[in-house]
Design an enzyme around this catalytic site. Structure first.
Site, PDB file in Angstrom:
ATOM      1  N   GLY A   1      34.538  83.758  97.235  1.00  9.74           N
ATOM      2  CA  GLY A   1      35.416  84.437  98.183  1.00  9.74           C
ATOM      3  C   GLY A   1      36.712  83.674  98.322  1.00  9.74           C
ATOM      4  O   GLY A   1      36.784  82.485  97.965  1.00  9.74           O
TER       5      GLY A   1
ATOM      6  N   HIS B   1      32.717  83.649 106.859  1.00 12.37           N
ATOM      7  CA  HIS B   1      33.478  82.460 106.451  1.00 12.37           C
ATOM      8  C   HIS B   1      34.947  82.847 106.184  1.00 12.37           C
ATOM      9  O   HIS B   1      35.871  82.134 106.612  1.00 12.37           O
ATOM     10  CB  HIS B   1      32.794  81.866 105.214  1.00 12.37           C
ATOM     11  CG  HIS B   1      33.478  80.705 104.577  1.00 12.37           C
ATOM     12  ND1 HIS B   1      32.925  79.437 104.537  1.00 12.37           N
ATOM     13  CD2 HIS B   1      34.665  80.593 103.907  1.00 12.37           C
ATOM     14  CE1 HIS B   1      33.744  78.617 103.899  1.00 12.37           C
ATOM     15  NE2 HIS B   1      34.805  79.296 103.493  1.00 12.37           N
ATOM     16  N   GLU B   2      35.153  83.965 105.479  1.00 13.34           N
ATOM     17  CA  GLU B   2      36.522  84.376 105.125  1.00 13.34           C
ATOM     18  C   GLU B   2      37.288  84.901 106.343  1.00 13.34           C
ATOM     19  O   GLU B   2      38.484  84.627 106.490  1.00 13.34           O
ATOM     20  CB  GLU B   2      36.505  85.457 104.033  1.00 13.34           C
ATOM     21  CG  GLU B   2      35.768  85.104 102.755  1.00 13.34           C
ATOM     22  CD  GLU B   2      36.143  83.781 102.138  1.00 13.34           C
ATOM     23  OE1 GLU B   2      37.212  83.227 102.473  1.00 13.34           O
ATOM     24  OE2 GLU B   2      35.357  83.272 101.318  1.00 13.34           O
TER      25      GLU B   2
ATOM     26  N   GLN C   1      44.212  80.710 102.568  1.00 13.42           N
ATOM     27  CA  GLN C   1      43.980  79.557 101.675  1.00 13.42           C
ATOM     28  C   GLN C   1      45.047  79.405 100.605  1.00 13.42           C
ATOM     29  O   GLN C   1      45.184  78.331 100.018  1.00 13.42           O
ATOM     30  CB  GLN C   1      42.604  79.684 101.003  1.00 13.42           C
ATOM     31  CG  GLN C   1      41.449  79.541 101.979  1.00 13.42           C
ATOM     32  CD  GLN C   1      40.128  79.746 101.291  1.00 13.42           C
ATOM     33  OE1 GLN C   1      39.689  80.887 101.113  1.00 13.42           O
ATOM     34  NE2 GLN C   1      39.477  78.666 100.882  1.00 13.42           N
TER      35      GLN C   1
ATOM     36  N   CYS D   1      33.530  75.201 100.700  1.00 13.70           N
ATOM     37  CA  CYS D   1      34.824  75.878 100.829  1.00 13.70           C
ATOM     38  C   CYS D   1      35.780  75.318  99.787  1.00 13.70           C
ATOM     39  O   CYS D   1      35.859  74.092  99.614  1.00 13.70           O
ATOM     40  CB  CYS D   1      35.390  75.658 102.232  1.00 13.70           C
ATOM     41  SG  CYS D   1      36.964  76.494 102.505  1.00 13.70           S
ATOM     42  N   LEU D   2      36.507  76.208  99.131  1.00 10.98           N
ATOM     43  CA  LEU D   2      37.473  75.765  98.123  1.00 10.98           C
ATOM     44  C   LEU D   2      38.580  74.905  98.745  1.00 10.98           C
ATOM     45  O   LEU D   2      39.207  74.123  98.042  1.00 10.98           O
ATOM     46  CB  LEU D   2      38.085  76.986  97.418  1.00 10.98           C
ATOM     47  CG  LEU D   2      37.093  77.825  96.600  1.00 10.98           C
ATOM     48  CD1 LEU D   2      37.753  79.104  96.117  1.00 10.98           C
ATOM     49  CD2 LEU D   2      36.552  77.016  95.416  1.00 10.98           C
TER      50      LEU D   2
ATOM     51  N   HIS E   1      38.666  82.107 108.184  1.00  7.97           N
ATOM     52  CA  HIS E   1      39.922  81.596 107.605  1.00  7.97           C
ATOM     53  C   HIS E   1      41.121  82.379 108.141  1.00  7.97           C
ATOM     54  O   HIS E   1      42.164  81.791 108.466  1.00  7.97           O
ATOM     55  CB  HIS E   1      39.905  81.720 106.083  1.00  7.97           C
ATOM     56  CG  HIS E   1      39.242  80.592 105.344  1.00  7.97           C
ATOM     57  ND1 HIS E   1      39.622  79.267 105.482  1.00  7.97           N
ATOM     58  CD2 HIS E   1      38.256  80.595 104.411  1.00  7.97           C
ATOM     59  CE1 HIS E   1      38.875  78.516 104.669  1.00  7.97           C
ATOM     60  NE2 HIS E   1      38.039  79.296 104.013  1.00  7.97           N
TER      61      HIS E   1
HETATM   62  O1  GNR Z   1      32.988  79.689  96.902  1.00  9.90           O
HETATM   63  C1  GNR Z   1      32.547  79.615  98.052  1.00  9.90           C
HETATM   64  N1  GNR Z   1      31.220  79.442  98.259  1.00  9.90           N
HETATM   65  C2  GNR Z   1      30.618  79.529  99.506  1.00  9.90           C
HETATM   66  C3  GNR Z   1      29.329  79.063  99.622  1.00  9.90           C
HETATM   67  C4  GNR Z   1      28.663  79.142 100.828  1.00  9.90           C
HETATM   68  C5  GNR Z   1      29.302  79.691 101.930  1.00  9.90           C
HETATM   69  C6  GNR Z   1      30.605  80.148 101.826  1.00  9.90           C
HETATM   70  C7  GNR Z   1      31.261  80.064 100.622  1.00  9.90           C
HETATM   71  S1  GNR Z   1      32.882  80.666 100.486  1.00  9.90           S
HETATM   72  C8  GNR Z   1      33.474  79.661  99.193  1.00  9.90           C
HETATM   73  C9  GNR Z   1      34.878  80.052  98.808  1.00  9.90           C
HETATM   74  C10 GNR Z   1      35.819  79.808  99.977  1.00  9.90           C
HETATM   75  O2  GNR Z   1      36.162  78.731 100.335  1.00  9.90           O
HETATM   76  N2  GNR Z   1      36.199  80.859 100.628  1.00  9.90           N
HETATM   77  O3  GNR Z   1      36.971  80.712 101.714  1.00  9.90           O
HETATM   78 NI    NI Z   2      36.592  78.765 102.510  1.00  8.14          NI
END
Ligand code: GNR
Ligand code: NI
Length: 168
Positions: free
Chosen positions: A46, A134-135, A51, A92-93, A138
């Site tokens: 995601g 999660h997104e 980001q 998270c990236l 952000h």
């Molecule tokens: O790639 C991603 N893997 C992930 C794994 C567990 C819970 C959430 C994520 S999202 C993350 C990519 C990201 O940072 N999206 O904002």
């Molecule tokens: Ni993230």
């Protein structure tokens, strides 16, 4: 198409609140394409526009095994959440190398628009539900480490600042 630069925690720009999209135009569709390319290149499941330093309410997600099912959410809103909660080990990236447990509602119903402005509603569970929450965090300026203890947040901040210094 372009791979965009992903902001890293503790960059203060990760805490900006994204504004709703008002024009469903070619520029929006180009942003979606660039975000998808950036997510696949990373690789991640995601990516939120925040980001890549674009403070608009746009998310791309692909939780499929073979990376063949891009999902786009513009102006997403969680309209219902289950009382059941589940713990998932998140990453998270924008916080490379850090994985920790976060508890969230197990299922969510999300209302959003596609890149052409067509509205839809989706009921999500499992990994998709985790990723959507999660997104959307952000877009609201929230990074998953903010669910962890202050002690852990401090350690993560120090570790990432040090690794950025060493990379420079
Ligand atoms: O790639 C991603 N893997 C992930 C794994 C567990 C819970 C959430 C994520 S999202 C993350 C990519 C990201 O940072 N999206 O904002
Ligand atoms: Ni993230």
């Amino acid at each position: 198409m372009a791979v965009l630069t992903i902001l890293r925690y503790p960059d203060p720009r990760l805490h900006q609140v994204a504004a709703p999209v008002t024009e469903f135009d070619d520029a929006l569709r180009r942003l979606v394409q660039d975000m998808a390319e950036t997510m696949y290149a990373a690789p991640g499941i995601g990516l939120a526009a925040t980001q890549v330093d674009v403070h608009r309410r746009v998310i791309v997600i692909d939780v499929s095994e073979d990376k063949s099912a891009l999902q786009v959410f513009v102006n997403p809103e969680i309209v219902a959440s289950s009382d059941d909660r589940k713990v998932y080990e998140e990453g998270c990236l924008s916080v490379p190398g850090v994985y920790d447990e976060v508890e969230r509602p197990d299922r969510v119903t999300v209302r959003a628009f596609d890149a052409h402005g067509v509205p839809f509603t989706l009921e999500a569970d499992g990994l998709l539900a985790v990723c959507l929450q999660h997104e959307i965090d952000h877009l609201n300026g929230r990074v998953f480490v903010q669910y962890l203890s202050r002690l852990k947040q401090g350690r993560i901040r120090t570790r990432l600042l040090k690794s950025d210094r060493e990379a420079a």
